[in-house]
Design a protein around this motif. Structure first.
Motif, PDB file in Angstrom:
ATOM      1  N   LEU A 404     -51.783 147.655  91.303  1.00 48.62           N
ATOM      2  CA  LEU A 404     -51.974 149.104  91.345  1.00 48.62           C
ATOM      3  C   LEU A 404     -52.483 149.554  89.984  1.00 48.62           C
ATOM      4  CD1 LEU A 404     -51.583 151.976  92.572  1.00 48.62           C
ATOM      5  CD2 LEU A 404     -49.226 151.889  91.704  1.00 48.62           C
ATOM      6  N   ARG A 405     -53.665 150.209  89.961  1.00 49.67           N
ATOM      7  CA  ARG A 405     -54.244 150.694  88.710  1.00 49.67           C
ATOM      8  C   ARG A 405     -54.692 152.140  88.876  1.00 49.67           C
ATOM      9  NH1 ARG A 405     -57.083 145.555  89.006  1.00 49.67           N
ATOM     10  NH2 ARG A 405     -56.274 144.075  87.480  1.00 49.67           N
ATOM     11  N   LEU A 440     -56.016 153.018  92.527  1.00 52.55           N
ATOM     12  CA  LEU A 440     -56.715 151.994  93.306  1.00 52.55           C
ATOM     13  C   LEU A 440     -55.779 150.813  93.522  1.00 52.55           C
ATOM     14  CD1 LEU A 440     -59.591 151.409  94.481  1.00 52.55           C
ATOM     15  CD2 LEU A 440     -59.968 150.007  92.453  1.00 52.55           C
ATOM     16  N   ILE A 441     -55.618 150.426  94.783  1.00 59.50           N
ATOM     17  CA  ILE A 441     -54.871 149.214  95.136  1.00 59.50           C
ATOM     18  C   ILE A 441     -55.884 148.102  95.382  1.00 59.50           C
ATOM     19  CG2 ILE A 441     -53.581 148.093  96.984  1.00 59.50           C
ATOM     20  CD1 ILE A 441     -51.659 149.547  95.447  1.00 59.50           C
ATOM     21  N   THR A 442     -55.724 146.971  94.678  1.00 59.79           N
ATOM     22  CA  THR A 442     -56.589 145.817  94.919  1.00 59.79           C
ATOM     23  C   THR A 442     -55.738 144.620  95.305  1.00 59.79           C
ATOM     24  OG1 THR A 442     -56.551 145.132  92.592  1.00 59.79           O
ATOM     25  CG2 THR A 442     -58.332 146.593  93.278  1.00 59.79           C
ATOM     26  N   ALA A 443     -56.272 143.828  96.220  1.00 56.40           N
ATOM     27  CA  ALA A 443     -55.648 142.562  96.612  1.00 56.40           C
ATOM     28  C   ALA A 443     -56.709 141.493  96.428  1.00 56.40           C
ATOM     29  CB  ALA A 443     -55.166 142.618  98.058  1.00 56.40           C
ATOM     30  N   SER A 444     -56.482 140.559  95.516  1.00 64.03           N
ATOM     31  CA  SER A 444     -57.533 139.610  95.151  1.00 64.03           C
ATOM     32  C   SER A 444     -57.052 138.174  95.265  1.00 64.03           C
ATOM     33  CB  SER A 444     -58.016 139.878  93.720  1.00 64.03           C
ATOM     34  OG  SER A 444     -56.949 139.761  92.805  1.00 64.03           O
ATOM     35  N   SER A 445     -57.989 137.313  95.666  1.00 65.13           N
ATOM     36  CA  SER A 445     -57.778 135.873  95.671  1.00 65.13           C
ATOM     37  C   SER A 445     -58.891 135.256  94.837  1.00 65.13           C
ATOM     38  CB  SER A 445     -57.819 135.333  97.104  1.00 65.13           C
ATOM     39  OG  SER A 445     -59.133 135.437  97.623  1.00 65.13           O
ATOM     40  N   GLU A 446     -58.984 133.930  94.854  1.00 64.32           N
ATOM     41  CA  GLU A 446     -60.066 133.282  94.124  1.00 64.32           C
ATOM     42  C   GLU A 446     -61.416 133.593  94.748  1.00 64.32           C
ATOM     43  OE1 GLU A 446     -59.629 129.160  93.128  1.00 64.32           O
ATOM     44  OE2 GLU A 446     -57.464 129.265  93.236  1.00 64.32           O
ATOM     45  N   ASN A 447     -61.435 133.966  96.033  1.00 61.02           N
ATOM     46  CA  ASN A 447     -62.695 134.122  96.752  1.00 61.02           C
ATOM     47  C   ASN A 447     -63.058 135.553  97.109  1.00 61.02           C
ATOM     48  OD1 ASN A 447     -63.053 131.232  97.008  1.00 61.02           O
ATOM     49  ND2 ASN A 447     -61.412 131.294  98.523  1.00 61.02           N
ATOM     50  N   GLN A 448     -62.096 136.467  97.088  1.00 62.71           N
ATOM     51  CA  GLN A 448     -62.357 137.783  97.649  1.00 62.71           C
ATOM     52  C   GLN A 448     -61.504 138.838  96.969  1.00 62.71           C
ATOM     53  OE1 GLN A 448     -64.344 139.731  98.835  1.00 62.71           O
ATOM     54  NE2 GLN A 448     -64.378 139.549 101.054  1.00 62.71           N
ATOM     55  N   ILE A 449     -62.020 140.077  96.974  1.00 64.01           N
ATOM     56  CA  ILE A 449     -61.274 141.227  96.483  1.00 64.01           C
ATOM     57  C   ILE A 449     -61.324 142.321  97.549  1.00 64.01           C
ATOM     58  CG2 ILE A 449     -61.123 143.040  94.740  1.00 64.01           C
ATOM     59  CD1 ILE A 449     -62.357 141.182  92.747  1.00 64.01           C
ATOM     60  N   TYR A 450     -60.155 142.821  97.961  1.00 64.80           N
ATOM     61  CA  TYR A 450     -60.058 143.949  98.875  1.00 64.80           C
ATOM     62  C   TYR A 450     -59.497 145.127  98.085  1.00 64.80           C
ATOM     63  CZ  TYR A 450     -60.188 140.073 102.200  1.00 64.80           C
ATOM     64  OH  TYR A 450     -60.525 138.943 102.875  1.00 64.80           O
ATOM     65  N   SER A 451     -59.995 146.321  98.336  1.00 66.06           N
ATOM     66  CA  SER A 451     -59.513 147.473  97.583  1.00 66.06           C
ATOM     67  C   SER A 451     -59.498 148.714  98.466  1.00 66.06           C
ATOM     68  CB  SER A 451     -60.381 147.714  96.346  1.00 66.06           C
ATOM     69  OG  SER A 451     -61.714 148.008  96.709  1.00 66.06           O
ATOM     70  N   GLN A 452     -58.546 149.599  98.166  1.00 63.95           N
ATOM     71  CA  GLN A 452     -58.444 150.879  98.847  1.00 63.95           C
ATOM     72  C   GLN A 452     -57.991 151.932  97.844  1.00 63.95           C
ATOM     73  OE1 GLN A 452     -59.241 151.777 101.845  1.00 63.95           O
ATOM     74  NE2 GLN A 452     -59.506 149.846 102.935  1.00 63.95           N
ATOM     75  N   LYS A 453     -58.524 153.133  97.999  1.00 65.57           N
ATOM     76  CA  LYS A 453     -58.116 154.239  97.143  1.00 65.57           C
ATOM     77  C   LYS A 453     -56.769 154.780  97.618  1.00 65.57           C
ATOM     78  CE  LYS A 453     -61.272 157.053  95.787  1.00 65.57           C
ATOM     79  NZ  LYS A 453     -62.315 158.113  95.754  1.00 65.57           N
ATOM     80  N   LEU A 454     -55.899 155.114  96.664  1.00 69.50           N
ATOM     81  CA  LEU A 454     -54.565 155.624  96.964  1.00 69.50           C
ATOM     82  C   LEU A 454     -54.351 156.936  96.226  1.00 69.50           C
ATOM     83  CD1 LEU A 454     -51.632 155.277  98.073  1.00 69.50           C
ATOM     84  CD2 LEU A 454     -51.116 154.089  95.921  1.00 69.50           C
ATOM     85  N   ILE A 455     -53.788 157.908  96.924  1.00 71.32           N
ATOM     86  CA  ILE A 455     -53.447 159.189  96.305  1.00 71.32           C
ATOM     87  C   ILE A 455     -51.928 159.266  96.177  1.00 71.32           C
ATOM     88  CG2 ILE A 455     -53.509 161.700  96.539  1.00 71.32           C
ATOM     89  CD1 ILE A 455     -56.111 161.384  98.084  1.00 71.32           C
TER      90      ILE A 455
END
Length: 457
Positions: A404-405, A440-455
């Motif tokens: 969470l950033r 911004l919530i990010t979920a990352s692995s060695e191959n991919q990054i998923y992200s969604q904006k959070l309020i």
């Protein structure tokens, strides 16, 4: 066999064995999260030595609790899923050796102090010791880059964030393309600070060291509250920066691109102050995000794309804010990315037709190799003190780092999640001490990054 031949054979055999030992290179790779000195956290090669020799490598793919002072003369790589945390411990790249030591960080480093410098020797090269940061570095007790001869370099690339409690001692070189924040004095003593990024500090102290003049080139410097920092050049305070006299034996300033809080030395203020620009693969599209802290006479932005970083095509235009002194976050999507490696860059255009290009960032798109995974957040918006839940749908990776950033890249939560296949639900507690706003919530692995904006409200 004569005694002379026997001795000769023995010497050749001994030299071969010694050479084999010297040439032997060892790689240490994490296999679990946990304490650094825990044997179960590492592969068959075991726990790395406190001083990593030249030629050896460490790969961090998990969350590691840092419980020692490490010296790197070989190579340490922290991947996107990896992190090291130890606020009482230091990381020293190249200490005690000349032209040795490499750090490459895609993940997160939270330590007491980072040093990128040999303790002795003046056989400077442009290569080692060196640190490459694409992720987040946080230190609790300052940072030191370079020795008295200028050996030592830190590259903070677009998307990289550096947060330092304390100051910076710079005798070597820093290429900062993004954001570096210091609560103490930034001392550029015979070193070089460049590459068009943003430096936050209450004071900058610029002076020569060991016969080497200091250099400021294409950098924007400002204090945390947006006011001008103290400018100390060769022991004298100046305000504004344009009043600093020429003194090439002590320092060199790029008058056209060095700025204080967006105000260039010569001519008008910079059209925009760019905090960050990044492009990330998200399933079958590319998410493009950039953040500005000020805009003057800014008409619009253009996102350009290239397969070779030389020939460019326009893919997206986005309206600018005109004039603004607030942090603004922009977000666009390329729905038809190029298969393989491609490059994106940001172009900014004024109302009067003038324009400026900013940093280039690479992406690698491989369709249908990672599934159609997405992350869903609920509730969103979320209230302070509540738990945010992340639903992983059709995610193929087994391990992901959830972070969470805020929009400036500051990290408020980080956790490694394992065995997420099949849509695992993950809870993230929202601390009541966090300020309400956009995150911004990010979920990352060695191959991919998923992200969604959070309020958060």
């Amino acid at each position: 066999m004569s005694k002379r031949i026997a001795i000769k054979t023995f010497l050749i055999t001994a030299l071969f064995m010694i050479g084999s030992v010297v040439l032997c290179q060892t790689t240490y790779t994490t296999i679990n999260s946990g304490a650094w000195n825990g044997a179960s956290q590492w592969d068959a090669n075991g726990v790395p030595p406190i001083t990593l020799p030249s030629g050896d490598s460490i790969f961090i793919n998990h969350t590691i609790i840092y419980n020692l002072d490490q010296i790197i003369r070989g190579t340490m790589v922290i991947n996107a899923t990896g992190s090291i945390t130890g606020l009482t411990k230091s990381l020293k790249i190249g200490r005690g050796a000349i032209n040795q030591g490499t750090l490459i960080n895609y993940g997160s480093i939270t330590i007491d102090k980072l040093k990128v410098k040999p303790d002795n020797g003046c056989a400077k090269t442009d290569l080692l010791p060196i640190a490459h940061n694409y992720g987040i570095i946080t230190t609790d007790n300052g940072m030191h880059v370079g020795n008295n001869c200028g050996a030592g370099r830190l590259n903070n690339y677009t998307g990289g964030k550096v947060y330092v409690t304390g100051g910076l001692h710079l005798d070597g070189a820093i290429c900062n393309q993004d954001t570096m924040t210091f609560t103490g004095i930034v001392k550029v003593h015979g070193g070089t600070l460049e590459c068009c990024g943003y430096i936050e500090t209450p004071e900058i102290d610029v002076d020569a060291n060991g016969g080497r003049s200091a250099t400021l080139g294409c950098i924007n410097i400002c204090s945390s509250d947006g006011s001008d920092p103290i400018l100390d050049f060769d022991g004298t305070d100046y305000t504004p920066l344009s009043s600093v006299p020429s003194n090439p034996t002590e320092y060199t300033i790029d008058d056209d691109s060095t700025a204080i809080c967006g105000e260039a030395i010569n001519g008008p203020a910079l059209p925009i102050v760019l905090i960050s620009f990044e492009a990330n693969i998200n399933k079958d599209k590319v998410d493009i995000k950039w953040v500005t802290s000020s805009e003057i006479n800014n008409d619009f932005f253009t996102i350009e794309r290239s397969v070779d970083a030389e020939n460019w095509e326009e893919v997206i235009t986005s309206n600018g804010a005109g004039n603004s002194s607030q942090i603004i976050e922009y977000f666009e999507v390329d729905y038809e990315p190029i298969v393989g490696v491609s490059y994106y860059r940001l172009k900014q255009s004024d109302f009067d037709g003038e324009y400026k290009y900013f940093n280039i960032v690479p992406v690698k798109y491989e369709p249908n190799t990672l599934g159609d995974g997405i992350i869903n957040l609920f509730p969103n918006p979320v209230t302070l003190g509540e738990t945010l839940y992340i639903d992983f749908t059709n995610i193929l990776e087994k391990e992901m780092l959830v972070v969470l950033r805020d929009i400036r890249g500051r990290e408020f939560y980080s956790k490694m999640v394992i065995n997420i296949e099949g849509g695992k639900l993950v809870g993230v507690p929202i601390d009541v001490k966090i300020l309400a706003g956009v995150y911004l919530i990010t979920a990352s692995s060695e191959n991919q990054i998923y992200s969604q904006k959070l309020i958060i409200r």
